[in-house]
Motif scaffolding. Structure first.
Motif, PDB file in Angstrom:
ATOM      1  N   GLN A 162     -23.912 -18.243  24.981  1.00 47.99           N
ATOM      2  CA  GLN A 162     -23.909 -19.693  25.142  1.00 47.99           C
ATOM      3  C   GLN A 162     -23.672 -20.387  23.803  1.00 47.99           C
ATOM      4  OE1 GLN A 162     -26.326 -21.842  28.087  1.00 47.99           O
ATOM      5  NE2 GLN A 162     -27.617 -19.979  28.170  1.00 47.99           N
ATOM      6  N   LYS A 163     -24.262 -19.831  22.752  1.00 45.46           N
ATOM      7  CA  LYS A 163     -24.065 -20.418  21.428  1.00 45.46           C
ATOM      8  C   LYS A 163     -22.586 -20.343  21.016  1.00 45.46           C
ATOM      9  CE  LYS A 163     -27.114 -19.281  18.266  1.00 45.46           C
ATOM     10  NZ  LYS A 163     -28.046 -18.429  17.478  1.00 45.46           N
ATOM     11  N   CYS A 223     -29.316 -18.149  23.427  1.00 46.76           N
ATOM     12  CA  CYS A 223     -28.459 -17.125  24.037  1.00 46.76           C
ATOM     13  C   CYS A 223     -27.134 -17.036  23.269  1.00 46.76           C
ATOM     14  CB  CYS A 223     -28.210 -17.464  25.503  1.00 46.76           C
ATOM     15  SG  CYS A 223     -27.126 -16.289  26.346  1.00 46.76           S
ATOM     16  N   GLU A 234     -20.065 -20.144  23.060  1.00 40.53           N
ATOM     17  CA  GLU A 234     -19.314 -21.051  23.927  1.00 40.53           C
ATOM     18  C   GLU A 234     -19.469 -22.486  23.460  1.00 40.53           C
ATOM     19  OE1 GLU A 234     -16.901 -22.238  27.166  1.00 40.53           O
ATOM     20  OE2 GLU A 234     -17.212 -20.340  26.097  1.00 40.53           O
ATOM     21  N   LYS A 235     -20.674 -22.815  23.035  1.00 41.22           N
ATOM     22  CA  LYS A 235     -20.924 -24.168  22.537  1.00 41.22           C
ATOM     23  C   LYS A 235     -20.102 -24.442  21.281  1.00 41.22           C
ATOM     24  CE  LYS A 235     -24.678 -27.241  21.116  1.00 41.22           C
ATOM     25  NZ  LYS A 235     -26.137 -27.359  20.860  1.00 41.22           N
ATOM     26  N   GLN A 251     -36.296 -23.000  31.020  1.00 38.63           N
ATOM     27  CA  GLN A 251     -35.426 -23.865  30.214  1.00 38.63           C
ATOM     28  C   GLN A 251     -36.222 -24.631  29.161  1.00 38.63           C
ATOM     29  OE1 GLN A 251     -33.277 -26.291  33.011  1.00 38.63           O
ATOM     30  NE2 GLN A 251     -32.048 -24.579  33.799  1.00 38.63           N
ATOM     31  N   TYR A 284     -31.856 -16.578  28.392  1.00 38.59           N
ATOM     32  CA  TYR A 284     -30.664 -16.795  29.211  1.00 38.59           C
ATOM     33  C   TYR A 284     -30.434 -18.274  29.479  1.00 38.59           C
ATOM     34  CZ  TYR A 284     -27.588 -16.400  33.316  1.00 38.59           C
ATOM     35  OH  TYR A 284     -26.555 -16.524  34.210  1.00 38.59           O
ATOM     36  N   ASN A 285     -31.521 -19.029  29.692  1.00 37.22           N
ATOM     37  CA  ASN A 285     -31.404 -20.437  30.085  1.00 37.22           C
ATOM     38  C   ASN A 285     -31.440 -21.414  28.910  1.00 37.22           C
ATOM     39  OD1 ASN A 285     -31.167 -20.110  32.933  1.00 37.22           O
ATOM     40  ND2 ASN A 285     -33.360 -19.638  33.041  1.00 37.22           N
ATOM     41  N   ARG A 318     -24.932 -12.128  32.426  1.00 38.45           N
ATOM     42  CA  ARG A 318     -23.586 -12.588  32.069  1.00 38.45           C
ATOM     43  C   ARG A 318     -22.710 -11.370  31.758  1.00 38.45           C
ATOM     44  NH1 ARG A 318     -26.691 -16.813  29.723  1.00 38.45           N
ATOM     45  NH2 ARG A 318     -26.059 -18.852  30.581  1.00 38.45           N
ATOM     46  N   ALA A 368     -29.354 -22.612  25.641  1.00 36.32           N
ATOM     47  CA  ALA A 368     -28.070 -22.515  24.925  1.00 36.32           C
ATOM     48  C   ALA A 368     -28.247 -22.301  23.437  1.00 36.32           C
ATOM     49  CB  ALA A 368     -27.253 -23.776  25.183  1.00 36.32           C
TER      50      ALA A 368
END
Length: 682
Positions: free
Chosen positions: A659-660, A656, A662-663, A411, A650-651, A610, A653
């Motif tokens: 995640q981007k 990934c 989703e953000k 992370q 993966y970890n 994912r 945001a």
């Protein structure tokens, strides 16, 4: 051992004997026990020559013993050592054999009793000889072979070289008569009746056929008494004041056995020559014959008459120090009864043994000095490399910690990469160049051979760094696959990864290999593995030569100081890594192929995925430099080197794509909610 009066020249003399004994004029026939060639100078015995493998066969780095021709003189000094045969890869396919030949030259002039150590030593009682850098296991095993075989031969052929592991005779005495000596088992006797002998020969008339020294007693044929005379409790009671004279006649480490006979058949015949070896007697201890020779001490009739009253034959026999005789261990005296007209032809004989054990009250074994007790060879090697072992074990613990907490570490993207590069530099410098811990497919060959020739754990314990690494790799292999070694502990793999990083920094254009072609090229390393393993079962030396497909020895063991074809090959392989990331690991490495096969069914699948991985997102597939992530997003654990790069994406945001997205969706949702709230307020 006594030289023969008429010298028989050897027809199978070993090459190089006159190099070890340059002033010798002839060599005798090879003897069977011990297996030595006597060496002569103008008819006089000057030493012995033997093959180390005839005495000890310690496996060296290759898993096979190193056979040497060794010479010792009559004072127990090493006249010289020549290497006859070996399979040590570092000398056959690395340094060349000259450093090995120079190493064994150091033994000339040293004593077999010297405590010879390879390398520096702080113990003033040790004799230090120079080792060979990066061939520690080979030279230490060679040193141990020279010492063990030379001392064993010296103990069997030379005076004054007895083993220390013998009982000490206690200096205790109290006056005892014959009956008391017999009652305490200090004396032993062999009694044979006429019927005993007849039964042994299966001939009722045997007694009449045997030429006896006395008129045959109707009941007793043999009445033989014997005792170990070094003990004051026995010798002084039997010999009286002459016991002191006997002890003066014996050299240090020698033993005296007193034997006297009654009855009709004696332990020596009437033609026995004093100071010679008796034909009718023999001693065996631990299945080893012990030579005895008459001391010609004096006529025991004039000695302690009450002890030997009526005895017809009395002798004291000497056992020399080099025989290895231990008075505290059981031994067997055998009397041979024979008859026939000719001593060499038509002889019929029978042997009658009797066991003897000196009572424990008369001897003791010295306590072991823990400070001087020699360690097993492998343990001594581990002790000498204790600092390297400590560093290695600590690094393996750190690696285990990193693996367990990989998600937390990854992370922090920048910190993760710094930690990884520090560990890879450690792997290259310490494990690869300093500790010589590069694992190789050659290490697997002895394991395969042990399936047919038997397993000896000491063979693998000789190199502690290699043993610890292999132990860790095997454990991790069956839990999580081959990646912990290939991605973190392989020095050549780490070096290739460094070159791949430099290629990116230098913006070297990478050669594109399509995924279908990539999958086909992966099969090459399995073919190389199958070829080498099959070859090793039939021609191990040739397999080690062909294993040079691994550029490990050139890169780390010899550090590119080698003949130019090997250096060019290693440079080409590393150079290809600038254009195709980890080219060797992906397509040629037989060790990686073997580990992949062994770890194929590991239970732990640690890489998280994912639903978007592979479709629509293919970032990790493109970021994986060795293409262990398929276009569909699944992980090919057989090829994964556990670099954790995909975990780092993966970890995070910000890196990934799912995640981007989703953000952004959440941010947009929050923005829309805020706008609705503002409108409502207005």
């Amino acid at each position: 051992m006594v030289p023969t009066t008429s010298l028989a020249l050897s027809t199978d003399s070993p090459d190089g004997w006159n190099e070890i004994f340059p002033h010798a004029t002839s060599i005798g026939e090879k003897e069977s026990s011990p297996p030595v060639w006597p060496i002569y100078q103008v008819g006089n015995l000057v030493g012995y020559l033997f093959h180390s493998q005839d005495v000890v066969a310690l496996p060296a780095f290759s898993g096979e013993p190193v056979d040497m021709l060794i010479g010792i003189d009559l004072e127990g000094k090493l006249a010289g050592v020549l290497v006859v045969e070996h399979q040590e890869p570092i000398f056959l396919h690395g340094f060349g054999e000259q450093p090995l030949f120079d190493f064994v030259k150091q033994y000339a002039g040293l004593s077999v009793l010297d405590s010879i150590k390879v390398g520096k030593t702080s113990n003033s009682t040790h004799v230090a000889i120079d080792g060979i850098t990066k061939a520690t296991v080979s030279v230490v095993v060679i040193n141990e072979s020279v010492l063990l075989s030379s001392l064993a031969i010296a103990r069997k052929t030379l005076d004054g070289f007895t083993s220390n592991a013998v009982a000490d005779i206690l200096n205790t005495y109290e006056p005892l008569d014959i009956k008391a000596l017999e009652k305490r088992n200090y004396l032993t006797k062999l009694t044979l009746t006429n019927s005993d002998v007849a039964q042994a020969f299966d001939d009722d008339n045997i007694v009449e056929k045997i030429a006896v020294t006395n008129k045959i007693n109707k009941s007793t044929f043999v009445d033989l008494h014997f005792a170990y005379l070094n003990s004051p409790m026995i010798g002084k009671n039997l010999l009286g004041n002459d016991y002191k004279l006997l002890m003066q006649r014996l050299n240090e480490g020698e033993h005296a056995i007193g034997i006297w006979s009654y009855g009709a058949y004696h332990h020596v015949d009437k033609d026995f020559i004093p100071a010679s070896i008796p034909d009718r007697l023999s001693i065996l201890q631990n299945d080893v014959p012990i030579e005895i020779r008459d001391l010609n001490f004096y006529d025991l009739y004039e000695g302690k008459k009450e002890a030997y009253r009526g005895a017809e034959a009395l002798n004291i026999y000497r056992i020399k120090s080099h025989s290895g005789f231990d008075p505290g261990s059981p031994w067997t005296l055998s009397l041979t009864v024979s008859y026939g007209n000719n001593p060499w032809l038509n002889q019929v004989s029978s042997v009658f043994p009797i066991d003897y054990q000196l009572p424990k009250s008369l001897y003791s074994y010295p306590e072991l000095d823990n400070n001087n007790t020699s360690l097993p060879l492998w343990l001594e090697l581990w002790h000498n490399r204790s600092s390297e072992i400590t560093i290695l074990v600590l690094s393996l613990l750190i690696l285990t910690f990193l693996f367990i907490y990989q998600h937390q570490l990854s992370q922090r993207f920048t910190l993760f990469h710094r930690v990884r590069w520090i560990f890879l530099i450690y792997t290259i410098v310490f494990i690869g160049w300093y500790a010589q811990g590069q694992l190789s497919v050659v290490n697997i060959f002895p394991i395969l051979h042990s399936l047919f020739n038997g397993f000896d754990i000491q063979t693998y314990l000789m190199d502690p760094i290699i043993f610890i690494l292999w132990s860790y790799v095997f454990i991790s292999l069956f839990l999580v696959g081959r990646g912990l070694f290939c991605g973190w502990l392989c020095p050549f793999g780490a070096l290739q990864e460094m070159l791949g990083w430099l290629a990116k920094k230098w913006r070297i254009r990478q050669l594109k290999i399509t995924y279908p072609l990539h999958k086909k090229l992966q099969l090459v390393k399995y073919g190389v593995l199958l070829f080498l393993v099959g070859l090793s079962l039939y021609a191990n030396v040739m397999a080690e030569v062909m294993a040079e497909v691994e550029p490990f020895k050139t890169t780390f063991t010899l550090m590119f100081v080698r003949t130019w074809p090997f250096v060019i090959y290693a440079i080409v392989i590393l150079g290809l890594g600038l254009y195709i990331n980890k080219f060797y690991c992906r397509y040629l490495c037989p060790l990686g192929a073997g580990l992949s096969l062994l770890g194929r069914f590991h239970p732990i699948k640690w890489l998280s995925r994912r639903k978007e991985c592979g479709s629509p997102c293919t970032l990790c597939h493109h970021k994986c430099d060795i293409k262990a992530i398929t276009p569909s997003g699944s992980i090919d654990y057989n090829e994964c080197v556990q670099c954790f790069e995909c975990i780092a994406y993966y970890n995070n945001a910000s890196l990934c794509p799912p995640q981007k997205q989703e953000k952004k969706r959440l941010e947009k949702l929050n923005l829309s909610t805020e706008q609705i709230e503002i409108k409502c307020v207005s």
